[in-house]
Design a protein around this motif. Structure first.
Motif, PDB file in Angstrom:
ATOM      1  N   ASP A 406       0.788  -1.115  -0.016  1.00 34.02           N
ATOM      2  CA  ASP A 406      -0.148  -0.034   0.024  1.00 34.02           C
ATOM      3  C   ASP A 406       0.938   1.242   0.172  1.00 34.02           C
ATOM      4  O   ASP A 406       1.631   1.381   1.027  1.00 34.02           O
ATOM      5  N   MET A 427     -17.872 -10.952  -6.471  1.00 36.34           N
ATOM      6  CA  MET A 427     -17.101 -10.352  -5.793  1.00 36.34           C
ATOM      7  C   MET A 427     -17.626  -9.745  -4.393  1.00 36.34           C
ATOM      8  O   MET A 427     -16.892  -9.065  -3.504  1.00 36.34           O
ATOM      9  N   HIS A 428     -18.929 -10.020  -4.367  1.00 35.86           N
ATOM     10  CA  HIS A 428     -19.472  -9.748  -2.784  1.00 35.86           C
ATOM     11  C   HIS A 428     -19.444 -10.832  -2.106  1.00 35.86           C
ATOM     12  O   HIS A 428     -19.684 -10.450  -0.909  1.00 35.86           O
ATOM     13  N   TYR A 436     -10.424 -13.297   4.517  1.00 36.83           N
ATOM     14  CA  TYR A 436     -11.281 -12.052   4.113  1.00 36.83           C
ATOM     15  C   TYR A 436     -12.398 -11.827   5.248  1.00 36.83           C
ATOM     16  O   TYR A 436     -12.548 -10.508   5.745  1.00 36.83           O
ATOM     17  N   TRP A 439     -10.599 -10.113   8.119  1.00 42.73           N
ATOM     18  CA  TRP A 439     -10.254  -8.763   7.856  1.00 42.73           C
ATOM     19  C   TRP A 439     -11.601  -7.765   7.902  1.00 42.73           C
ATOM     20  O   TRP A 439     -11.451  -6.659   8.407  1.00 42.73           O
TER      21      TRP A 439
ATOM     22  N   MET B   1     -22.230  -2.069   4.716  1.00 45.96           N
ATOM     23  CA  MET B   1     -21.605  -1.742   3.391  1.00 45.96           C
ATOM     24  C   MET B   1     -21.606  -0.414   2.860  1.00 45.96           C
ATOM     25  O   MET B   1     -22.550   0.376   3.193  1.00 45.96           O
ATOM     26  N   LYS B   8     -23.913  -0.261  -4.396  1.00 45.41           N
ATOM     27  CA  LYS B   8     -23.334  -0.893  -3.157  1.00 45.41           C
ATOM     28  C   LYS B   8     -21.976  -1.279  -3.336  1.00 45.41           C
ATOM     29  O   LYS B   8     -21.524  -2.105  -4.472  1.00 45.41           O
ATOM     30  N   PRO B  10     -18.168  -3.369  -2.836  1.00 48.32           N
ATOM     31  CA  PRO B  10     -17.765  -4.494  -2.183  1.00 48.32           C
ATOM     32  C   PRO B  10     -17.002  -4.049  -0.888  1.00 48.32           C
ATOM     33  O   PRO B  10     -16.429  -3.054  -0.922  1.00 48.32           O
ATOM     34  N   HIS B  11     -16.757  -5.079  -0.184  1.00 48.93           N
ATOM     35  CA  HIS B  11     -15.898  -4.752   1.131  1.00 48.93           C
ATOM     36  C   HIS B  11     -14.368  -4.532   0.524  1.00 48.93           C
ATOM     37  O   HIS B  11     -13.928  -3.499   1.488  1.00 48.93           O
ATOM     38  N   PHE B  12     -13.880  -5.008  -0.399  1.00 48.80           N
ATOM     39  CA  PHE B  12     -12.623  -4.788  -0.638  1.00 48.80           C
ATOM     40  C   PHE B  12     -12.281  -3.437  -1.195  1.00 48.80           C
ATOM     41  O   PHE B  12     -11.071  -3.006  -1.326  1.00 48.80           O
ATOM     42  N   ASN B  14     -12.671  -0.900   0.506  1.00 49.07           N
ATOM     43  CA  ASN B  14     -11.824  -0.318   1.837  1.00 49.07           C
ATOM     44  C   ASN B  14     -10.587  -0.913   2.013  1.00 49.07           C
ATOM     45  O   ASN B  14      -9.832  -0.711   2.997  1.00 49.07           O
ATOM     46  N   TYR B  15      -9.751  -1.818   1.244  1.00 51.00           N
ATOM     47  CA  TYR B  15      -8.603  -2.500   1.227  1.00 51.00           C
ATOM     48  C   TYR B  15      -7.667  -1.560   0.958  1.00 51.00           C
ATOM     49  O   TYR B  15      -7.651  -1.453  -0.346  1.00 51.00           O
ATOM     50  N   PRO B  16      -6.684  -0.909   1.404  1.00 46.60           N
ATOM     51  CA  PRO B  16      -5.800   0.052   0.829  1.00 46.60           C
ATOM     52  C   PRO B  16      -5.116  -0.520  -0.181  1.00 46.60           C
ATOM     53  O   PRO B  16      -4.685   0.219  -1.277  1.00 46.60           O
ATOM     54  N   LEU B  38     -15.717  -4.090 -11.396  1.00 45.42           N
ATOM     55  CA  LEU B  38     -16.204  -3.004 -10.412  1.00 45.42           C
ATOM     56  C   LEU B  38     -16.615  -1.861 -11.267  1.00 45.42           C
ATOM     57  O   LEU B  38     -17.656  -1.159 -11.247  1.00 45.42           O
ATOM     58  N   VAL B  64     -13.029   7.498   2.460  1.00 43.25           N
ATOM     59  CA  VAL B  64     -12.863   6.863   3.789  1.00 43.25           C
ATOM     60  C   VAL B  64     -11.619   6.549   4.160  1.00 43.25           C
ATOM     61  O   VAL B  64     -11.045   6.665   5.450  1.00 43.25           O
TER      62      VAL B  64
END
Lengths: 447, 179
Positions: A406, A427-428, A436, A439, B1, B8, B10-12, B14-16, B38, B64
Motif C-alpha cells: 500500500d 466479488m461480494h 477475508y 479482515w 456496506m 453498493k 464490495p468490502h474490498f 476499503n482495502y488500501p 467494478l 474513507v
C-alpha cells in the motif's frame, strides 16, 4: 608404521589455524609434503600434500581434505629445530620439486617426540607452486629471530612484576632502573613510547615510499603490461597442459596480487591462495556479528566491521566479494545471497525463508495489522533484524503472494494478500472463517 | 456496506492495497480483474458511458481510507477493459474512454428487441424517441450515449435491419426498421 609425535594444531570451524598469542603468519606454501628419510624413524610422520604455514613461532602443516582426511593438522615448533641445511643446487634439483631440509631435536616439553627419541632430519617437498627461495629466506629469519623466547620472557616477566609489586616499592623507578609503568602517568608514558616508536618506523618506511612514489608511474605501467600479457595469454590458450607455463603464470599472478592489482585469471586458477585464506578468516569472523544481527546481515556492514577489526591491511570490496563467493567451495555454514532488489547479504545456511514467512503471516493477521498494515520497522522488531533486512523479507513475501503493498503519502506499508481470497465469480461473496472474513471483522465499516 | 450514491460497494473497496497498482504479476492480474468488474458494474447501474482519465471519477477515490488511484493505475485498468473489448478509447491521446458495459453487438440486439416489443418491425422512430421517449423509459435504452447508439445503428444498417435517415436537424434523425 611411524607414529605422529608432533604437537597438533587446533583449527577453527572454517579450517583456519588457531594462533598462539603474538604469533603471526609469514608465508604460505601449498602442496607440501613433510617427511623424514632417516632410517629408522619412530616418530616423525609422513605428511602428504598439505598447506604449510610458516609463522613467527611454528611451522604449521594443515591437511587438504580432498587428499588425506585421516591425518590431523600438526606443527613443528621453531624452537625444536636445531639446524636448517643450506640448499644444495645439483642437476637433480633442477628437475625435481624444491626441497628444504632441517633437523628437529626431540623436545617432549614442547610436545615434540617422546623422551629418548633421536633427532631426525626432516625434508620439506614443495610440490605446489610457490617461491621456495623466499620461503627459505623467511624460514631462516624467523628461526633466528626466536620470537617464542620473547613471548616466554614476557610471560615470566609479568609474573616477576607481580612479585615485585607485592614487595614495597615506591617512586617511579623500579629496582632495575627502568621507569615503572604505574598509574595514569604510567599508561600515558607507555602510550607516548609506543607512538614514538611507531612514528620512527613510519618515517623509515616513508623514506622508501618516497623513492617508490617517484617510480610509481613506471611501476603502474609495468604492472598493467604484465596484466595485459596474462589476459591475452590466458585467452589464446584453450587447453593449457603445459605445467611450466601455468607455474610462471601463477607466480605472476601472485606478484600482481601483492602489488594490489586484481588477478585477471581467477576463474581458471580456482582462486589464489590469498583469497582462500581470506575466505576462511572471514567465515570465522562473521559468526559473532551475524548472530547479533539476527542471522542475516548486510554485506556492506560486514565490510565495515571486518576492516575495522583488521585495523591495517584492509581488504577491498572486491576482495570481500571474491572471499564470499569462495564459501561455496568450503564447508562453511554461511552463504552470500543477493535479493531481487540487488541488496547483498550474508546469512546462515540454516536460515529458512519459510520460517520468516510464517512469522510475517502471524504478524500481519493481528487486528492492528489488518486495519493499518505493517511497515518495515514493525517487521524489524518482530523478526529481530535491521529494518533494511526486514524490508527485503517483506518484499520477498510480497513476491510470493503472501503480502500486498500500500503506497500512499503515509508511506510504504504491507497488508495480508486479500486478493487471493476474493471469489473470482462473485466479488461480494465472503466465506465464513476465511482471511477475508477476519479482515472485515477487524475493519469496521464506515458510512 | 459502503455506498457510492445508490451503488453498493464490495468490502474490498476499503482495502488500501486495492488502490495501489500491485507489482507482483499474479496479484496484479487479480486486482485488474476486480477493478474491471467494478467499473463495468458501476457504469451499468449508474448509466455512465464515458470515463475521462483526467477528470474526477467517484470510483477511483475512496475518501474513507483516504486513497486514490494514480494516473498510471487508472490507465492500466482502462487499458485492460479496452483489451477485452469492454471499452474503447475515444481519442488518440487516450484521455477519454467509452465504456461498453454492453458490447455494440449487445446494444444492437437490445435495439431489435425494442423494435419487436413496440411493434416497430416496419416502423419509423426518431433518435430522440429511442433515447428519451416513453417507450424506452425504464429500459436500458433510456439515456443511451449517442456515440454508442450510432455505432449500434450502423451495425444494424450494415446488416440491413434498418435505415438511418437524416431529418431537418439532428434531433429529427430517425430510423426505419425492416426487421
Amino acid at each position: 608404521m611411524t607414529g605422529n609425535s608432533l604437537p597438533p594444531v587446533k583449527l577453527t570451524d572454517s579450517g583456519r589455524p588457531v594462533l598462539l598469542p603474538n604469533e603471526i603468519e609469514c608465508f604460505f606454501l601449498s602442496g607440501v609434503d613433510l617427511l623424514c628419510e632417516d632410517e629408522p624413524n619412530t616418530w616423525f610422520p609422513h605428511l602428504k600434500s598439505g598447506l604449510l604455514i610458516l609463522t613467527t613461532h611454528r611451522l604449521l602443516w594443515i591437511p587438504d581434505a580432498a587428499v588425506d582426511a585421516s591425518t590431523s593438522a600438526s606443527s613443528v615448533p621453531l624452537a625444536s629445530i636445531s639446524h636448517i641445511f643450506p640448499h644444495k643446487k645439483s642437476l637433480k634439483s633442477v628437475f625435481a620439486s624444491p626441497r628444504v631440509r632441517f633437523q628437529v631435536s626431540p623436545s617432549p616439553e614442547r610436545g615434540v617426540a617422546t623422551a629418548g627419541s633421536r633427532s631426525v632430519v626432516v625434508t620439506v617437498v614443495v610440490r605446489g607452486k610457490g617461491d621456495c627461495d623466499a620461503f627459505v629466506a623467511k624460514f631462516w629469519e624467523n628461526w633466528r629471530a626466536r620470537a617464542w623466547e620473547e613471548s616466554e620472557k614476557a610471560m615470566s616477566s609479568s609474573s616477576n612484576v607481580a612479585a615485585v609489586a607485592g614487595s614495597s616499592s615506591s617512586g617511579i623507578y623500579s629496582s632495575d632502573g627502568t621507569v615503572r609503568m604505574v598509574g595514569v602517568s604510567g599508561i600515558l608514558r607507555k602510550e607516548q613510547e609506543m607512538w614514538e616508536s611507531t612514528d620512527k618506523s613510519l618515517q623509515d618506511a616513508f623514506q622508501d615510499l618516497n623513492a617508490l612514489m617517484s617510480k610509481a608511474k613506471e611501476m603502474v605501467m609495468l604492472a598493467e603490461k604484465m596484466r595485459q600479457k596474462l589476459l591475452s595469454g590466458s585467452n589464446s590458450q584453450t587447453n593449457t597442459t603445459n605445467d611450466e607455463e601455468m607455474g610462471s603464470k601463477e607466480e605472476m599472478q601472485e606478484l600482481l596480487l601483492s602489488v594490489g592489482i586484481i588477478s585477471p585469471v581467477t576463474k581458471e586458477s580456482a582462486g589464489a591462495l590469498y583469497h582462500q585464506q581470506l575466505s576462511r578468516q572471514l567465515a570465522d569472523f562473521v559468526k559473532v556479528p551475524l548472530d547479533r544481527a539476527g542471522g542475516i546481515i548486510n554485506l556492506i556492514d560486514i565490510y565495515c566491521l571486518f576492516n575495522r577489526a583488521r585495523g591495517t591491511e584492509l581488504i577491498s570490496p572486491d576482495d570481500l566479494l571474491q572471499a564470499c563467493s569462495l564459501w561455496e567451495k568450503f564447508d562453511v555454514p554461511i552463504v552470500l545471497r543477493k535479493f531481487d532488489s540487488g541488496v547483498m547479504v550474508i546469512q546462515n545456511k540454516s536460515h529458512s525463508d519459510e520460517e520468516v514467512f510464517t512469522k510475517i503471516k502471524v504478524l500481519v493477521m493481528k487486528p492492528d495489522a489488518l486495519r493499518s498494515g505493517i511497515s518495515p520497522s514493525d517487521a524489524a522488531m518482530t523478526l529481530g533484524v535491521a529494518p533494511a533486512m526486514a524490508k527485503e523479507h517483506l518484499l520477498s513475501a510480497e513476491s510470493k503472494g503472501i503480502l500486498c503493498r500500500d503506497v500512499s503519502p503515509d508511506g510504504f506499508r504491507f497488508y495480508i494478500n486479500l486478493f487471493s481470497e476474493i471469489d473470482r465469480d462473485d466479488m461480494h461473496l465472503v466465506k465464513d472463517h476465511g482471511i477475508y472474513a477476519s479482515w472485515i471483522r477487524a475493519t469496521p465499516a464506515h458510512g | 456496506m459502503q455506498k457510492l450514491g445508490e451503488f453498493k460497494l464490495p468490502h474490498f473497496f476499503n482495502y488500501p492495497p486495492y488502490f495501489t497498482l500491485q507489482p507482483v504479476r499474479d496479484t496484479r492480474e487479480k486486482q485488474i480483474q476486480l477493478w474491471k468488474e467494478l467499473i463495468l458494474d458501476y457504469c451499468k447501474t449508474q448509466k455512465v458511458f464515458v470515463i475521462g482519465l483526467e477528470e474526477e471519477f467517484p470510483l477511483f477515490t475512496n475518501t474513507v481510507i483516504e486513497r486514490s488511484l494514480t494516473f498510471e493505475a487508472r490507465e492500466a485498468f482502462l487499458l485492460a477493459l479496452v483489451s477485452e473489448g469492454r471499452a474503447e478509447w475515444m481519442d488518440k491521446g487516450h484521455r477519454k474512454c467509452l465504456i461498453l458495459w454492453h458490447r455494440i453487438q449487445e446494444w444492437a440486439d437490445i435495439l431489435l428487441q425494442f423494435a419487436k416489443d413496440n411493434g416497430l418491425e416496419d416502423g419509423v422512430v426518431t433518435i430522440e424517441e429511442i433515447r428519451f421517449g416513453t417507450e424506452s423509459q425504464g429500459t436500458e435504452l433510456q439515456g443511451i450515449d449517442r456515440t454508442i447508439l450510432n455505432r449500434a445503428l450502423k451495425l444494424l444498417e450494415q446488416k440491413g435491419k434498418l435505415v438511418v435517415f437524416k431529418g431537418t436537424s439532428t434531433d429529427d434523425e430517425g430510423i426505419k426498421f425492416s426487421v
